[in-house]
Scaffold this motif. Structure first.
Motif, PDB file in Angstrom:
ATOM      1  N   ASP A 210       8.551  -5.887  -3.600  1.00  0.00           N
ATOM      2  CA  ASP A 210       7.392  -6.380  -2.846  1.00  0.00           C
ATOM      3  C   ASP A 210       6.970  -5.289  -1.865  1.00  0.00           C
ATOM      4  OD1 ASP A 210       5.528  -7.721  -1.356  1.00  0.00           O
ATOM      5  OD2 ASP A 210       6.957  -9.050  -0.346  1.00  0.00           O
TER       6      ASP A 210
ATOM      7  N   LYS B  57       6.739  -4.939   5.459  1.00  0.00           N
ATOM      8  CA  LYS B  57       8.072  -4.565   4.954  1.00  0.00           C
ATOM      9  C   LYS B  57       8.014  -4.345   3.447  1.00  0.00           C
ATOM     10  CE  LYS B  57       8.880  -8.667   2.892  1.00  0.00           C
ATOM     11  NZ  LYS B  57       7.527  -9.087   2.806  1.00  0.00           N
TER      12      LYS B  57
ATOM     13  N   GLU C 235       0.730 -11.037  -6.567  1.00  0.00           N
ATOM     14  CA  GLU C 235       1.808 -11.594  -5.732  1.00  0.00           C
ATOM     15  C   GLU C 235       1.886 -13.122  -5.656  1.00  0.00           C
ATOM     16  OE1 GLU C 235       1.830  -9.435  -2.043  1.00  0.00           O
ATOM     17  OE2 GLU C 235       2.529  -7.620  -3.040  1.00  0.00           O
TER      18      GLU C 235
ATOM     19  N   THR D 130       7.959 -13.585  -2.161  1.00  0.00           N
ATOM     20  CA  THR D 130       7.338 -12.725  -3.178  1.00  0.00           C
ATOM     21  C   THR D 130       8.390 -11.872  -3.883  1.00  0.00           C
ATOM     22  OG1 THR D 130       5.377 -12.629  -1.787  1.00  0.00           O
ATOM     23  CG2 THR D 130       5.480 -11.052  -3.590  1.00  0.00           C
TER      24      THR D 130
HETATM   25 MG    MG Z   1       3.600 -10.284   1.328  1.00  0.00          MG
END
Ligand code: MG
Ligand code: ATP
Length: 426
Positions: free
Chosen positions: A11, A16, A184, A366
């Motif tokens: 992801d 992040k 996603e 995700t």
């Molecule tokens: Mg996200």
């Protein structure tokens, strides 16, 4: 002993980057390890700095390798951003035999896919919505049925070529082959929605750092999706500007004392803030909620517009599932319920073997979905293929069809063709 079949979900988020390693050789997926690193090369879900993104990817994957003890070569990466669009299409074929076969379905799907896609866009997924056989709609599996005219109705998800190319470039520069590129919300839905929710008309809202994904699932498939370029980072910026504090202090305040609605905070409650220069001040906690409330309301107004569009498609909505890091803001779910006038629940990944407690958070929906997404479809496809052979009882024809139409057996929600075109364009 079974050989391990390893899948890695990556992801690449605005705040992040997270890599999750899963063993998908058994009946159920098992999480073997994960790695997370801060992301500094993205804005609103789109890569704006390749080198910074490559570094973060390397760090996250290295950490995932260390925690799982597995050398990672290939990854399944997620994509989002306001450039993603969905369109509906349909295609018709006349039936050659008396019964619908795999090749008839493939021909109707091919004809549905034959739509004009501008050069600067690329197909990410072709999702079968339903089949219509001689005017009878609502068919999910037409194989073995009798008729003369088969229509496939599909939902095509496309994205702009350059953000997709840049994302692929980052993964490849980091030294990894991209096996799959997945929108996603499809991955997040895998991790947090129940089968019943996916069937009955549920809106998934993934509130990330830079984007908010709104996706409607009905009859098991994605029926509408939109990405709004607002997320949790905007909350942090508003607090930093409003209280004249640094972004890191604002981020801390948001998580510890923030609230989506000022009435959720007691008038008497106080909080301490550290202003630039190091001075400490004591202020009413309400101040943070007063700053955040208009931003939350703005997001919900934008979400409401998207929900109106879903309702415009004539699809009944049973409820909302909120996931993503920013959905954890205190009182956000209650405000959502009041503004959207729909039942709302928080979505956390939970039912997967080997899931460590750190990963049981909406932040990782995700990445966990990406690690298990392809696998679950393969299992469903295999079961589906078995049913076809049983139904028809003509194993040789089925085997021939399966080989000829290998693509078709990636039956639901899998990307088709798009990635190959994208690679050849680079
Ligand atoms: Mg996200
Ligand atoms: N407890 C919390 N309360 C409020 N906000 C939180 C909390 N925990 C995390 N957040 C916010 O969640 C956001 C990050 O969420 P997430 O990890 O889902 O985003 P991302 O995947 O990196 O970004 P995007 O999906 O938009 O590309 C940040 O803005 C962070 O401040």
């Amino acid at each position: 002993m079974n050989r391990q079949h390893i899948t890695v979900g990556l992801d690449v988020g605005t705040t992040k980057i997270c890599a999750v390693v899963a063993d998908t050789s058994g009946k159920t997926a098992e999480i073997l390890g994960f790695g997370v690193s801060p992301s500094t090369g993205l804005r609103k879900g789109i890569v704006i700095n390749i080198d910074a993104t490559v570094d973060s990817i390397k760090k996250a994957v290295r950490e995932a390798e260390a925690s799982s003890g597995i050398k990672i070569k290939s990854i399944s990466v997620g994509i989002s951003g306001a450039h993603i669009r969905g369109l509906y299409s349909s295609g018709v074929t006349g039936l050659r035999g008396k019964e619908v076969s795999g090749s008839d379905v493939k021909r109707s799907m091919d004809s549905a896919k034959a739509v004009y896609i501008p050069l600067e866009r690329e197909v990410l997924h072709v999702i079968p919505v339903e089949y219509v056989l001689d005017g009878q709609d609502g068919i999910t599996d037409p194989i073995g049925m009798s008729g003369v005219r088969l229509e496939a109705r599909v939902h095509i998800i496309t994205g702009a070529v350059s953000p997709m190319q840049n994302l692929l470039k980052c993964c490849e520069k980091a030294g990894f082959e991209v096996s799959d590129i997945v929108f996603e919300p499809l991955a997040s839905a895998h991790a947090v929605l129940t089968d019943e929710e996916r069937e009955s008309g549920t809106i998934l809202i993934d509130l990330g750092g830079g984007t908010t994904d709104v996706a409607l699932f009905k009859d098991g498939s994605l029926r509408y999706a939109s990405v709004i370029g607002v997320g949790g980072n905007h909350f942090t910026n508003d607090i930093a500007v409003g209280l004249r504090i640094t972004a890191s202090e604002a981020e801390k305040l948001k998580k510890t004392t923030g609230a989506a609605y000022e009435r959720f905070v007691d008038d008497a409650e106080q909080m301490e803030i550290i202003q630039a220069g190091g001075q400490t001040r004591t202020l009413p906690r309400k101040y943070v909620a007063e700053i955040l409330q208009p931003r939350c309301e703005e997001i919900f107004e934008l979400i409401k517009e998207e929900i109106k569009k879903c309702r415009g498609c004539g699809i009944a909505i049973c409820g909302v599932v909120m996931t993503g890091g920013a959905s954890q803001l205190n009182g956000f779910d209650k405000l959502a319920e009041a503004v959207l006038a729909l039942p709302v629940r928080s979505g956390c990944p939970g039912h997967i073997n080997g899931l460590k407690s750190e990963l049981r958070s909406p932040v990782y929906s995700t990445s966990i979905g990406l690690a298990t997404y392809g696998y679950e479809h393969e299992v469903k496809d295999a079961a589906y293929a078995g049913k076809v052979s049983g139904l028809l009882g003509i194993l040789t024809e089925w085997a021939r069809d399966k080989i000829r139409n290998a693509d078709y057996f990636n039956f639901n929600n899998r990307k088709e063709g798009g990635m190959l075109c994208l690679k050849s364009r680079r």
